[in-house]
Design a protein around this motif. Structure first.
Motif, mmCIF file in Angstrom:
data_model
loop_
_atom_site.group_PDB
_atom_site.id
_atom_site.type_symbol
_atom_site.label_atom_id
_atom_site.label_comp_id
_atom_site.label_asym_id
_atom_site.label_seq_id
_atom_site.Cartn_x
_atom_site.Cartn_y
_atom_site.Cartn_z
ATOM 1 N N GLU A 123 0.829 -1.207 0.000
ATOM 2 C CA GLU A 123 0.000 0.000 0.000
ATOM 3 C C GLU A 123 0.861 1.253 0.000
ATOM 4 N N LYS A 124 1.949 1.209 0.746
ATOM 5 C CA LYS A 124 2.855 2.364 0.811
ATOM 6 C C LYS A 124 3.397 2.729 -0.564
ATOM 7 N N PHE A 125 3.599 1.722 -1.412
ATOM 8 C CA PHE A 125 4.151 1.962 -2.743
ATOM 9 C C PHE A 125 3.093 1.856 -3.836
ATOM 10 N N ASP A 126 1.827 1.978 -3.456
ATOM 11 C CA ASP A 126 0.693 2.007 -4.388
ATOM 12 C C ASP A 126 0.617 0.741 -5.242
ATOM 13 N N LEU A 127 0.961 -0.395 -4.624
ATOM 14 C CA LEU A 127 0.824 -1.706 -5.257
ATOM 15 C C LEU A 127 -0.388 -2.362 -4.600
ATOM 16 N N LEU A 128 -1.507 -2.388 -5.325
ATOM 17 C CA LEU A 128 -2.771 -2.808 -4.734
ATOM 18 C C LEU A 128 -3.251 -4.134 -5.305
ATOM 19 N N GLU A 129 -3.915 -4.918 -4.431
ATOM 20 C CA GLU A 129 -4.489 -6.202 -4.838
ATOM 21 C C GLU A 129 -5.728 -5.980 -5.685
ATOM 22 N N ILE A 130 -5.921 -6.878 -6.621
ATOM 23 C CA ILE A 130 -7.183 -6.925 -7.363
ATOM 24 C C ILE A 130 -7.866 -8.209 -6.902
ATOM 25 N N ASN A 131 -8.870 -8.067 -6.074
ATOM 26 C CA ASN A 131 -9.618 -9.202 -5.527
ATOM 27 C C ASN A 131 -11.092 -8.951 -5.829
ATOM 28 N N PRO A 132 -11.544 -9.322 -7.030
ATOM 29 C CA PRO A 132 -12.836 -8.845 -7.548
ATOM 30 C C PRO A 132 -14.065 -9.715 -7.261
ATOM 31 N N ILE A 133 -14.101 -10.446 -6.172
ATOM 32 C CA ILE A 133 -15.272 -11.307 -5.916
ATOM 33 C C ILE A 133 -16.538 -10.442 -5.880
ATOM 34 N N GLY A 134 -17.540 -10.888 -6.651
ATOM 35 C CA GLY A 134 -18.826 -10.196 -6.698
ATOM 36 C C GLY A 134 -18.874 -9.076 -7.734
ATOM 37 N N GLU A 135 -17.764 -8.754 -8.353
ATOM 38 C CA GLU A 135 -17.740 -7.699 -9.381
ATOM 39 C C GLU A 135 -17.997 -8.297 -10.757
ATOM 40 N N LYS A 136 -18.408 -7.443 -11.682
ATOM 41 C CA LYS A 136 -18.548 -7.854 -13.082
ATOM 42 C C LYS A 136 -17.152 -8.070 -13.660
ATOM 43 N N LEU A 137 -17.032 -9.007 -14.578
ATOM 44 C CA LEU A 137 -15.754 -9.292 -15.229
ATOM 45 C C LEU A 137 -15.278 -8.056 -15.979
ATOM 46 N N ASP A 138 -14.067 -7.626 -15.695
ATOM 47 C CA ASP A 138 -13.435 -6.501 -16.386
ATOM 48 C C ASP A 138 -12.195 -7.056 -17.080
ATOM 49 N N PRO A 139 -12.238 -7.207 -18.409
ATOM 50 C CA PRO A 139 -11.103 -7.826 -19.117
ATOM 51 C C PRO A 139 -9.797 -7.035 -18.981
ATOM 52 N N ASN A 140 -9.903 -5.787 -18.533
ATOM 53 C CA ASN A 140 -8.686 -5.003 -18.317
ATOM 54 C C ASN A 140 -7.997 -5.380 -17.008
ATOM 55 N N LYS A 141 -8.764 -5.949 -16.058
ATOM 56 C CA LYS A 141 -8.210 -6.279 -14.744
ATOM 57 C C LYS A 141 -8.309 -7.760 -14.390
ATOM 58 N N HIS A 142 -9.169 -8.488 -15.109
ATOM 59 C CA HIS A 142 -9.423 -9.880 -14.756
ATOM 60 C C HIS A 142 -9.181 -10.775 -15.971
ATOM 61 N N GLN A 143 -8.773 -11.992 -15.675
ATOM 62 C CA GLN A 143 -8.614 -12.988 -16.726
ATOM 63 C C GLN A 143 -9.485 -14.180 -16.342
ATOM 64 N N ALA A 144 -10.569 -14.379 -17.077
ATOM 65 C CA ALA A 144 -11.486 -15.476 -16.777
ATOM 66 C C ALA A 144 -10.839 -16.776 -17.252
ATOM 67 N N ILE A 145 -10.726 -17.736 -16.326
ATOM 68 C CA ILE A 145 -10.118 -19.010 -16.721
ATOM 69 C C ILE A 145 -11.169 -20.116 -16.858
ATOM 70 N N SER A 146 -12.354 -19.864 -16.276
ATOM 71 C CA SER A 146 -13.450 -20.818 -16.466
ATOM 72 C C SER A 146 -14.769 -20.170 -16.067
ATOM 73 N N MET A 147 -15.855 -20.901 -16.389
ATOM 74 C CA MET A 147 -17.194 -20.461 -16.021
ATOM 75 C C MET A 147 -17.805 -21.574 -15.177
ATOM 76 N N ALA A 148 -18.625 -21.180 -14.236
ATOM 77 C CA ALA A 148 -19.283 -22.167 -13.371
ATOM 78 C C ALA A 148 -20.729 -21.740 -13.156
ATOM 79 N N PRO A 149 -21.612 -22.709 -12.987
ATOM 80 C CA PRO A 149 -23.006 -22.351 -12.711
ATOM 81 C C PRO A 149 -23.096 -21.654 -11.348
ATOM 82 N N SER A 150 -23.941 -20.645 -11.283
ATOM 83 C CA SER A 150 -24.072 -19.880 -10.050
ATOM 84 C C SER A 150 -25.401 -19.140 -10.033
ATOM 85 N N ASP A 151 -25.798 -18.716 -8.838
ATOM 86 C CA ASP A 151 -27.000 -17.904 -8.699
ATOM 87 C C ASP A 151 -26.725 -16.447 -9.060
#
Length: 183
Positions: A123-151
């Motif tokens: 955080e001190k050096f502005d290196l932040l985690e991308i932990n997108p659970i519950g977010e819409k897929l953003d191809p600029n930040k996320h790489q989808a490796i599979s799809m699964a059935p879900s509610d």
């Protein structure tokens, strides 16, 4: 008109011609001297201008060289502060690995503190985690490796396989995610 008068007039004309020629010679000499003086002054100015240009070129080259050296030093030591902070975290990990007390809870607590310390360094050096659970897929930040059935709605991140990271707003590693399949 008499012969004497004609001779006097001729002599007077010759004297005037000689005076005019002499004056013309003096004027020509003065003009030549003036032109030579002007030429000498112009050549001196030209030589000074050449010297000034050479000096300016040398100064510009020195400035360019110094800037390149400074850029090289900056590039070489750009990570110095980050490295110092990470070294402290590495030292804590090394100490945990040397622990042979068998106290699992104490070791777990030390590793947890070390992980928090590493997160603080990030955080001190502005290196932040991308932990997108519950977010819409953003191809600029996320790489989808599979799809699964879900509610969840289709293309919503339901699981993070590997966290991503961004440095000062620039993605350096996308998060590898599983997304909800369309119903």
């Amino acid at each position: 008109m008499s012969q004497d008068n004609i001779q006097d007039v001729n002599q007077e004309a010759t004297e005037q011609e000689a005076a005019v020629a002499s004056t013309a010679e003096v004027v020509a000499d003065e003009m030549e001297n003036g032109i030579e003086a002007q030429l000498s002054a112009a050549l001196a100015d030209l030589d000074k201008a050449r010297q000034d240009i050479l000096y300016i070129r040398a100064e510009a080259e020195n400035a360019r060289r110094r800037a390149l050296e400074e850029n090289e030093r900056t590039r070489k030591f750009a990570l110095e502060k980050f490295a110092r902070e990470v070294i402290a975290v590495k030292d804590a990990i090394d100490m945990a690995l040397l622990d042979e007390s068998g106290n699992f809870e104490g070791l777990k607590m030390g590793v947890d503190l070390t992980a928090k310390s590493l997160t603080n360094v990030f955080e001190k050096f502005d290196l932040l985690e991308i932990n997108p659970i519950g977010e819409k897929l953003d191809p600029n930040k996320h790489q989808a490796i599979s799809m699964a059935p879900s509610d969840e709605e289709a293309n919503t991140v339901i699981q993070v396989m590997q966290k991503g990271y961004e440095l000062s707003g620039r993605v350096i590693r996308p998060a590898m995610v599983v997304v909800a399949a369309a119903k």
